[in-house]
Design a protein around this motif. Sequence first.
Motif, PDB file in Angstrom:
ATOM      1  N   TYR A   1      50.124 -78.593   6.204  1.00 39.85           N
ATOM      2  CA  TYR A   1      49.424 -77.750   7.186  1.00 39.85           C
ATOM      3  C   TYR A   1      49.699 -78.311   8.567  1.00 39.85           C
ATOM      4  O   TYR A   1      49.484 -79.501   8.831  1.00 39.85           O
ATOM      5  CB  TYR A   1      47.929 -77.724   6.897  1.00 39.85           C
ATOM      6  CG  TYR A   1      47.085 -77.059   7.960  1.00 39.85           C
ATOM      7  CD1 TYR A   1      47.358 -75.759   8.402  1.00 39.85           C
ATOM      8  CD2 TYR A   1      45.994 -77.727   8.528  1.00 39.85           C
ATOM      9  CE1 TYR A   1      46.576 -75.153   9.380  1.00 39.85           C
ATOM     10  CE2 TYR A   1      45.195 -77.123   9.488  1.00 39.85           C
ATOM     11  CZ  TYR A   1      45.493 -75.837   9.916  1.00 39.85           C
ATOM     12  OH  TYR A   1      44.718 -75.244  10.879  1.00 39.85           O
ATOM     13  N   VAL A   2      50.187 -77.435   9.477  1.00 33.68           N
ATOM     14  CA  VAL A   2      50.523 -77.827  10.845  1.00 33.68           C
ATOM     15  C   VAL A   2      49.621 -77.052  11.811  1.00 33.68           C
ATOM     16  O   VAL A   2      49.940 -75.930  12.198  1.00 33.68           O
ATOM     17  CB  VAL A   2      52.008 -77.540  11.167  1.00 33.68           C
ATOM     18  CG1 VAL A   2      52.358 -78.056  12.558  1.00 33.68           C
ATOM     19  CG2 VAL A   2      52.909 -78.165  10.117  1.00 33.68           C
ATOM     20  N   PRO A   3      48.471 -77.630  12.188  1.00 34.63           N
ATOM     21  CA  PRO A   3      47.642 -76.973  13.208  1.00 34.63           C
ATOM     22  C   PRO A   3      48.197 -77.277  14.602  1.00 34.63           C
ATOM     23  O   PRO A   3      48.453 -78.432  14.933  1.00 34.63           O
ATOM     24  CB  PRO A   3      46.267 -77.618  12.999  1.00 34.63           C
ATOM     25  CG  PRO A   3      46.561 -78.979  12.453  1.00 34.63           C
ATOM     26  CD  PRO A   3      47.856 -78.879  11.701  1.00 34.63           C
ATOM     27  N   ILE A   4      48.367 -76.233  15.409  1.00 29.95           N
ATOM     28  CA  ILE A   4      48.885 -76.390  16.772  1.00 29.95           C
ATOM     29  C   ILE A   4      47.814 -75.929  17.742  1.00 29.95           C
ATOM     30  O   ILE A   4      47.321 -74.803  17.649  1.00 29.95           O
ATOM     31  CB  ILE A   4      50.168 -75.552  16.994  1.00 29.95           C
ATOM     32  CG1 ILE A   4      51.213 -75.857  15.922  1.00 29.95           C
ATOM     33  CG2 ILE A   4      50.746 -75.812  18.381  1.00 29.95           C
ATOM     34  CD1 ILE A   4      52.372 -74.876  15.917  1.00 29.95           C
ATOM     35  N   ASP A   5      47.450 -76.795  18.675  1.00 32.23           N
ATOM     36  CA  ASP A   5      46.421 -76.437  19.646  1.00 32.23           C
ATOM     37  C   ASP A   5      46.648 -77.220  20.929  1.00 32.23           C
ATOM     38  O   ASP A   5      47.186 -78.331  20.909  1.00 32.23           O
ATOM     39  CB  ASP A   5      45.021 -76.718  19.092  1.00 32.23           C
ATOM     40  CG  ASP A   5      43.943 -75.896  19.799  1.00 32.23           C
ATOM     41  OD1 ASP A   5      43.678 -74.768  19.347  1.00 32.23           O
ATOM     42  OD2 ASP A   5      43.408 -76.368  20.813  1.00 32.23           O
ATOM     43  N   ILE A   6      46.224 -76.634  22.055  1.00 28.19           N
ATOM     44  CA  ILE A   6      46.435 -77.248  23.361  1.00 28.19           C
ATOM     45  C   ILE A   6      45.351 -78.265  23.706  1.00 28.19           C
ATOM     46  O   ILE A   6      45.536 -79.112  24.573  1.00 28.19           O
ATOM     47  CB  ILE A   6      46.516 -76.139  24.447  1.00 28.19           C
ATOM     48  CG1 ILE A   6      47.211 -76.664  25.709  1.00 28.19           C
ATOM     49  CG2 ILE A   6      45.141 -75.561  24.754  1.00 28.19           C
ATOM     50  CD1 ILE A   6      47.552 -75.574  26.720  1.00 28.19           C
ATOM     51  N   SER A   7      44.211 -78.196  23.004  1.00 23.82           N
ATOM     52  CA  SER A   7      43.074 -79.077  23.273  1.00 23.82           C
ATOM     53  C   SER A   7      43.170 -80.316  22.380  1.00 23.82           C
ATOM     54  O   SER A   7      42.812 -80.271  21.201  1.00 23.82           O
ATOM     55  CB  SER A   7      41.754 -78.331  23.030  1.00 23.82           C
ATOM     56  OG  SER A   7      40.652 -79.155  23.290  1.00 23.82           O
ATOM     57  N   ARG A   8      43.649 -81.421  22.931  1.00 21.79           N
ATOM     58  CA  ARG A   8      44.030 -82.595  22.135  1.00 21.79           C
ATOM     59  C   ARG A   8      42.879 -83.160  21.294  1.00 21.79           C
ATOM     60  O   ARG A   8      43.013 -83.330  20.084  1.00 21.79           O
ATOM     61  CB  ARG A   8      44.592 -83.684  23.059  1.00 21.79           C
ATOM     62  CG  ARG A   8      45.105 -84.907  22.298  1.00 21.79           C
ATOM     63  CD  ARG A   8      45.511 -86.028  23.232  1.00 21.79           C
ATOM     64  NE  ARG A   8      46.728 -85.724  23.957  1.00 21.79           N
ATOM     65  CZ  ARG A   8      46.773 -85.387  25.251  1.00 21.79           C
ATOM     66  NH1 ARG A   8      45.646 -85.290  25.944  1.00 21.79           N
ATOM     67  NH2 ARG A   8      47.926 -85.133  25.839  1.00 21.79           N
ATOM     68  N   GLN A   9      41.756 -83.484  21.928  1.00 22.81           N
ATOM     69  CA  GLN A   9      40.679 -84.142  21.193  1.00 22.81           C
ATOM     70  C   GLN A   9      40.049 -83.210  20.170  1.00 22.81           C
ATOM     71  O   GLN A   9      39.718 -83.621  19.049  1.00 22.81           O
ATOM     72  CB  GLN A   9      39.607 -84.662  22.168  1.00 22.81           C
ATOM     73  CG  GLN A   9      38.610 -85.614  21.517  1.00 22.81           C
ATOM     74  CD  GLN A   9      39.288 -86.832  20.890  1.00 22.81           C
ATOM     75  OE1 GLN A   9      40.095 -87.513  21.536  1.00 22.81           O
ATOM     76  NE2 GLN A   9      38.976 -87.097  19.612  1.00 22.81           N
ATOM     77  N   HIS A  10      39.894 -81.949  20.542  1.00 26.48           N
ATOM     78  CA  HIS A  10      39.353 -80.952  19.610  1.00 26.48           C
ATOM     79  C   HIS A  10      40.254 -80.848  18.387  1.00 26.48           C
ATOM     80  O   HIS A  10      39.783 -80.804  17.246  1.00 26.48           O
ATOM     81  CB  HIS A  10      39.255 -79.611  20.338  1.00 26.48           C
ATOM     82  CG  HIS A  10      38.293 -78.645  19.713  1.00 26.48           C
ATOM     83  ND1 HIS A  10      36.945 -78.871  19.632  1.00 26.48           N
ATOM     84  CD2 HIS A  10      38.496 -77.425  19.144  1.00 26.48           C
ATOM     85  CE1 HIS A  10      36.346 -77.845  19.052  1.00 26.48           C
ATOM     86  NE2 HIS A  10      37.277 -76.953  18.737  1.00 26.48           N
ATOM     87  N   LEU A  11      41.559 -80.831  18.610  1.00 26.90           N
ATOM     88  CA  LEU A  11      42.538 -80.750  17.529  1.00 26.90           C
ATOM     89  C   LEU A  11      42.456 -81.975  16.628  1.00 26.90           C
ATOM     90  O   LEU A  11      42.434 -81.865  15.391  1.00 26.90           O
ATOM     91  CB  LEU A  11      43.946 -80.625  18.120  1.00 26.90           C
ATOM     92  CG  LEU A  11      45.118 -80.777  17.155  1.00 26.90           C
ATOM     93  CD1 LEU A  11      45.177 -79.600  16.186  1.00 26.90           C
ATOM     94  CD2 LEU A  11      46.439 -80.882  17.934  1.00 26.90           C
ATOM     95  N   LEU A  12      42.417 -83.144  17.236  1.00 31.22           N
ATOM     96  CA  LEU A  12      42.409 -84.375  16.458  1.00 31.22           C
ATOM     97  C   LEU A  12      41.133 -84.490  15.624  1.00 31.22           C
ATOM     98  O   LEU A  12      41.175 -84.902  14.453  1.00 31.22           O
ATOM     99  CB  LEU A  12      42.547 -85.579  17.389  1.00 31.22           C
ATOM    100  CG  LEU A  12      42.880 -86.926  16.722  1.00 31.22           C
ATOM    101  CD1 LEU A  12      44.137 -86.820  15.872  1.00 31.22           C
ATOM    102  CD2 LEU A  12      43.053 -88.006  17.777  1.00 31.22           C
TER     103      LEU A  12
ATOM    104  N   ALA B   1      50.069 -78.919  21.692  1.00 33.95           N
ATOM    105  CA  ALA B   1      51.100 -78.249  22.487  1.00 33.95           C
ATOM    106  C   ALA B   1      50.590 -76.910  22.988  1.00 33.95           C
ATOM    107  O   ALA B   1      49.675 -76.315  22.415  1.00 33.95           O
ATOM    108  CB  ALA B   1      52.366 -78.027  21.643  1.00 33.95           C
ATOM    109  N   ASP B   2      51.193 -76.457  24.069  1.00 32.27           N
ATOM    110  CA  ASP B   2      51.115 -75.051  24.453  1.00 32.27           C
ATOM    111  C   ASP B   2      52.074 -74.337  23.517  1.00 32.27           C
ATOM    112  O   ASP B   2      53.292 -74.492  23.629  1.00 32.27           O
ATOM    113  CB  ASP B   2      51.539 -74.900  25.923  1.00 32.27           C
ATOM    114  CG  ASP B   2      51.791 -73.456  26.321  1.00 32.27           C
ATOM    115  OD1 ASP B   2      51.522 -72.541  25.515  1.00 32.27           O
ATOM    116  OD2 ASP B   2      52.285 -73.242  27.444  1.00 32.27           O
TER     117      ASP B   2
END
Length: 322
Positions: free
Chosen positions: A108-119, A139-140
């Motif tokens: 599963y590869v989640p891609i999101d621009i909000s680093r801490q939220h993603l992590l 990433a954008d």
Amino acid sequence: MQGTPQPPKLYDFAPRLNTFRTDVIQGLQRPLKELPSKYFYDEIGSQLFDQICELPEYYPTRTEISIMQRNIQHIASALGPRCMLIEYGSGSSVKTRQLLEQLRPTAYVPIDISRQHLLNTATELAQAYPDIEMLPVCADYTSNFTLPQPSVKVARRIAYYPGSTIGNFDPNAAIRFLASIAQTCGQGGGLLIGVDLKKECNILHRAYNDSEGVTAQFNLHLLERINLELSSNFQLDQFSHYAFYNPTLGRIEMHLESLCRQQVHLDGQMVAFKLGETIWTESSYKFTLEEFAQLASEAGFRIEQVWLDTQQLFSIQYLSVE
């Protein structure tokens, strides 16, 4: 005694501060001022959007979840086993959990621009689904970046783009973005996408003008972020949230309206606002099923299956790469 599980490795392609600064300055210098909606999503903005998704007026999230719940076995069957699931704009991955539970992708590869939220989200998911390889990418997702490779061979790549976010693109940009997803997934790959449908205007108006004012707070937070990160001096109480449905173009438009004549300083420059002048912060296009099928076809996809709610407010669609 086991220690605290380590968070998954983060692949970081986040936009740098200079990119944010350039995009903001260029957008505010246009005759019709605008700001890219992707910059809503710092950690606070992502949390505010999560609140929006739970509001009674905001039908897309609960409707999409209900469609997923009723059809999850058929959806997982359409996507197939041993896939690599790539989610664009993963956020809190609320809807994704149903899919992960039923589909059990290899990676599963989640891609999101909000680093801490993603992590934070990727760490929770790694603990909940230890058999799925988690490969979070900050990433954008409209920019160029390299997808991580899973450690185990996968049968196909499946993109997941829920939440009707495709509506944030103008039609030509939507075609280009979908075409890039088709190229990423390749032959044999596919896309599971949420598509918001055209409906009675009052339903749309309430969804973007909620009674609790959370959407207004979300919109205004963009100025707050510019103040914080770019040392600007927007006075938030001198702007108001303004959202309406444009039936000619079939889209919601979200703006920030200046409540007076004023000047804002940004990076050594002055930006003047007239009374009533707006900053355009987001579009959200709505589609008929026929309109979206045409859009998908121009991007190199074929509609394989469509799942709807009983009121036909929203759709989840599975597209294969042609």
